[in-house]
Design a protein around this motif. Structure first.
Motif, mmCIF file in Angstrom:
data_model
loop_
_atom_site.group_PDB
_atom_site.id
_atom_site.type_symbol
_atom_site.label_atom_id
_atom_site.label_comp_id
_atom_site.label_asym_id
_atom_site.label_seq_id
_atom_site.Cartn_x
_atom_site.Cartn_y
_atom_site.Cartn_z
ATOM 1 N N PHE A 60 56.849 24.048 58.890
ATOM 2 C CA PHE A 60 56.333 22.690 58.771
ATOM 3 C C PHE A 60 57.370 21.619 59.063
ATOM 4 N N GLY A 61 58.642 21.979 59.132
ATOM 5 C CA GLY A 61 59.606 20.924 59.351
ATOM 6 C C GLY A 61 61.032 21.417 59.429
ATOM 7 N N ILE A 62 61.937 20.447 59.607
ATOM 8 C CA ILE A 62 63.370 20.689 59.729
ATOM 9 C C ILE A 62 64.056 19.916 58.612
ATOM 10 N N LYS A 78 63.825 16.234 54.772
ATOM 11 C CA LYS A 78 62.906 17.085 55.520
ATOM 12 C C LYS A 78 62.115 16.227 56.505
ATOM 13 N N GLU A 79 62.160 16.603 57.757
ATOM 14 C CA GLU A 79 61.429 15.913 58.813
ATOM 15 C C GLU A 79 60.162 16.692 59.125
ATOM 16 N N TYR A 80 59.030 16.013 59.114
ATOM 17 C CA TYR A 80 57.773 16.676 59.474
ATOM 18 C C TYR A 80 57.828 17.077 60.945
ATOM 19 N N ASP A 84 54.182 24.656 65.624
ATOM 20 C CA ASP A 84 53.253 24.974 66.702
ATOM 21 C C ASP A 84 52.440 23.769 67.174
ATOM 22 N N ALA A 85 52.808 22.545 66.749
ATOM 23 C CA ALA A 85 52.017 21.383 67.153
ATOM 24 C C ALA A 85 52.863 20.184 67.548
ATOM 25 N N ALA A 86 54.209 20.278 67.440
ATOM 26 C CA ALA A 86 55.041 19.096 67.660
ATOM 27 C C ALA A 86 56.084 19.344 68.738
ATOM 28 N N GLN A 87 56.570 18.241 69.290
ATOM 29 C CA GLN A 87 57.688 18.289 70.228
ATOM 30 C C GLN A 87 58.478 16.986 70.094
ATOM 31 N N ARG A 88 59.748 17.024 70.512
ATOM 32 C CA ARG A 88 60.587 15.835 70.478
ATOM 33 C C ARG A 88 60.782 15.361 71.913
ATOM 34 N N ALA A 89 60.318 14.146 72.195
ATOM 35 C CA ALA A 89 60.261 13.692 73.587
ATOM 36 C C ALA A 89 61.589 13.140 74.094
ATOM 37 N N ASP A 90 62.246 12.269 73.336
ATOM 38 C CA ASP A 90 63.430 11.576 73.836
ATOM 39 C C ASP A 90 64.670 11.861 73.005
ATOM 40 N N ALA A 226 50.533 25.789 61.578
ATOM 41 C CA ALA A 226 51.747 26.229 60.897
ATOM 42 C C ALA A 226 51.434 26.859 59.550
ATOM 43 N N SER A 227 50.430 27.710 59.495
ATOM 44 C CA SER A 227 50.070 28.356 58.251
ATOM 45 C C SER A 227 51.237 29.187 57.736
ATOM 46 N N VAL A 228 51.355 29.267 56.405
ATOM 47 C CA VAL A 228 52.467 29.956 55.781
ATOM 48 C C VAL A 228 52.014 31.338 55.337
ATOM 49 N N PHE A 229 52.594 32.382 55.896
ATOM 50 C CA PHE A 229 52.297 33.749 55.506
ATOM 51 C C PHE A 229 53.615 34.473 55.261
#
Length: 595
Positions: A60-62, A78-80, A84-90, A226-229
């Protein structure tokens, strides 16, 4: 001259004294690896938090080490960043990876900030990592937590031949259970309880980490992102798409963690158990524990949630009612000898060599080289303080709970004494003879309120009636409240009033710090004498009455604003009042004030 921010090491946050390589931890920033997925070193968030090295990465985050430039403290942020759904553009800004994931990303961000807001209410709860701040930014959200030094239960298990004795495991988990009860009562689930998310700090406090997977009990949002298993710890219903999660979900993970602590084995995965349940109770593996406690543990590990305890309190009460364990059978090998005690908490100095002395923070695993945990040694007639729980930091003026857990095989406890080793804290001796007469274990809670910021050390000594005694030190770290300006919610005033007569207003406010000191009123049209309305005492919510008299007809506007004891000012609220001439009066005269 180099600034303090530029001189600060991004691995340990100590000042380097102008050196390129940190003399405290050995970190060479010029040689550090960079990842496009992570924030660059020295990124400044919210104009306050200086971002350092990465502490941990989850689904879920870094989580980053950071320096709070306002309070001069290390933090974990903690950064959200859902994997599986995010990217850092710049290099800084975060967003959805694609149009297909935009909806999930936005919903997750909204939930992240909403649940951070709820978790902030538990910052004085001893069993939970403390949330200090949260805010949106860079297209994502950030959760600021207290930075902890210590060790995870997982790392301690790896050192103790893989398991704890029953009494030790229960003592470790009791504060976590107490904290979970409050979290569940507020409508949240943790969903990721496991040994690597339980930390034992240098003060021997046990804290539940990583609420990144926290989920509202009433939320109906999808759980596909990002389900937790975690095999062995994740209950059966958490794998299902449409299943309703309840506190029994966390009960299962908590019980699986306890099973791992007792037996040295992770339970089989819930999916496998659903098809063929071969889980053995701990006594069948040679583990000494009360039969009733084993039965409670196995009930909490039921595959079907309706067969488990419905909440953590029921599970906790069943374990406590089971009593102490019987002596282990002869065939069972003796447990590993206790590891050496933790060293006294260090003064506020930078950590030792990094990466040899690796220290992870807030929402990730934790490891402090050479540190370990000492618990009650079975067979001794000397009473022992088995755990001392206190928030890692307490805010000046806000009450906090100090919990002292103890064991005494003779049940003849007399008192707990306190001696200040450093700082100004003076705690009174606590008599145990009546409240805990005949008890072999228990806990005592005291309410503490700090008067000023400091780092103190206190030695607690538990004494029985035979004069046997043992001592443990703990730290009390008190910090200033974060700057929180008051909020002027509204000003109640009439739409019109008669010239020459007073009209009343009421300013309604809230203030997290409770230190509002004055209401300032300024005329936006005309002149007049408008002294500030002074307030005293501690008020987190309230109102201030203010009377104004205007002599001349017309339309008048006034600006209202609050100030607190630190000079912080609230938002400005304006009102407009029409002043009409009194019957039979030609009007005229200057505006004035009467309070």
């Amino acid at each position: 001259m180099i600034s303090a921010d530029d001189d600060r090491c991004m691995a340990c946050m100590a000042l380097r004294g102008g050196a390129a390589v940190c003399p405290h931890c050995g970190f060479d920033e010029a040689q550090a690896e960079r990842s496009p997925r992570h924030l660059p070193l020295r990124t400044l968030l919210a104009g306050r938090y200086l971002v350092g090295r990465v502490l941990g990465v989850g689904g879920f985050g870094i989580t980053y080490l950071a320096w709070d430039r306002t309070l001069d403290n290390r933090r974990a942020i903690k950064e959200y960043f859902p994997d599986d759904a995010a990217q850092r553009a710049d290099g800084i800004t975060v967003g959805a990876r694609s149009r297909a994931t935009r909806g999930l990303y936005d919903e997750g961000l909204e939930s992240f900030l909403a649940e951070a807001r709820m978790l902030e209410k538990f910052q004085d709860e001893p069993g939970i990592v403390q949330v200090r701040d949260f805010f949106p930014g860079n297209g994502t959200g950030y959760l600021v937590m207290g930075y902890l030094e210590g060790r995870t239960v997982k790392s301690l298990l790896e050192e103790r031949n893989g398991r704890f004795e029953y009494t030790t495991a229960l003592t470790l988990l009791l504060p976590v259970m107490d904290a979970l009860q409050k979290v569940h009562a507020a409508g949240l689930l943790h969903r990721d309880i496991s040994p690597d998310n339980l930390m034992i700090t240098l003060n021997r406090q046990v804290r539940l980490l990583d609420f990144g997977a926290a989920k509202s009990l009433v939320s109906d949002r999808t759980r596909t992102m990002a389900s937790v298993f975690k095999k062995g710890y994740t209950p059966y219903e958490q794998y299902l798409e449409d299943a309703r999660l309840t506190p029994a979900t966390d009960v299962y993970a908590l019980a699986a963690t306890m099973y791992r602590m007792l037996t040295g084995q992770v339970p089989p995965g819930a999916i496998e158990r659903h098809l063929n349940d071969a889980l053995q109770p701990p006594p069948a593996l040679g583990i000494a524990m009360p039969p009733a406690a084993s039965a409670a543990l196995m009930q909490a590990l039921s595959v079907r949630p309706e067969h488990r305890f419905p909440d953590v309190r029921s599970f906790r009460d069943a374990l406590l009612a089971a009593g102490t364990p019987a002596a282990p059978p002869a065939a069972v090998p003796a447990p590993a000898p206790p590891v050496p005690p933790l060293p006294s908490p260090p003064p506020p100095a930078p950590p030792r060599r990094w990466p040899r002395g690796l220290v992870w923070g807030g929402a990730g695993a934790a490891l402090a080289a050479g540190a370990a945990l000492a618990w009650f040694v079975a067979g001794s007639r000397t009473p022992a303080l088995t755990a001392i729980d206190l928030p890692a930091e307490i805010v000046v003026g806000r009450p906090a709970t100090l919990r002292l857990s103890f064991e005494d095989r003779d049940g003849d406890l007399d008192r707990i004494e306190f001696q200040s080793r450093e700082g100004t804290w003076k705690l009174n001796t606590q008599d145990l003879t009546q409240r805990f007469a005949g008890q072999r274990s228990g806990s005592l809670e005291l309410r503490l309120t700090a008067r000023s910021p400091e780092r103190a050390r206190v030695e607690a000594t538990i004494v029985d009636r035979a004069g046997h005694r043992s001592s443990r030190e703990f730290s009390i770290v008190s910090v200033r409240p974060p700057a929180s300006p008051p909020v002027l919610e509204r000003v109640d005033a009439p739409r019109s009033a008669v010239a020459g007569q007073s009209f009343s207003t009421r300013a309604v406010f809230s203030d997290p710090d409770g230190d509002v000191r004055r209401l300032v009123v300024r005329p936006l049209d005309g002149t007049g004498n408008f002294p500030a309305a002074e307030l005293s005492g501690e008020q987190r919510q309230g109102s201030v009455a203010y009377s104004i008299r205007v002599g001349a007809p017309g339309r008048y506007r006034y600006a209202f604003q609050l100030e607190d004891a630190t000079g912080e000012r609230s938002n400005v609220v304006q009102i407009e009042v029409e002043i009409t001439a009194a019957a039979g009066s030609p009007g005229g005269g200057a505006p004035g004030l009467r309070r």
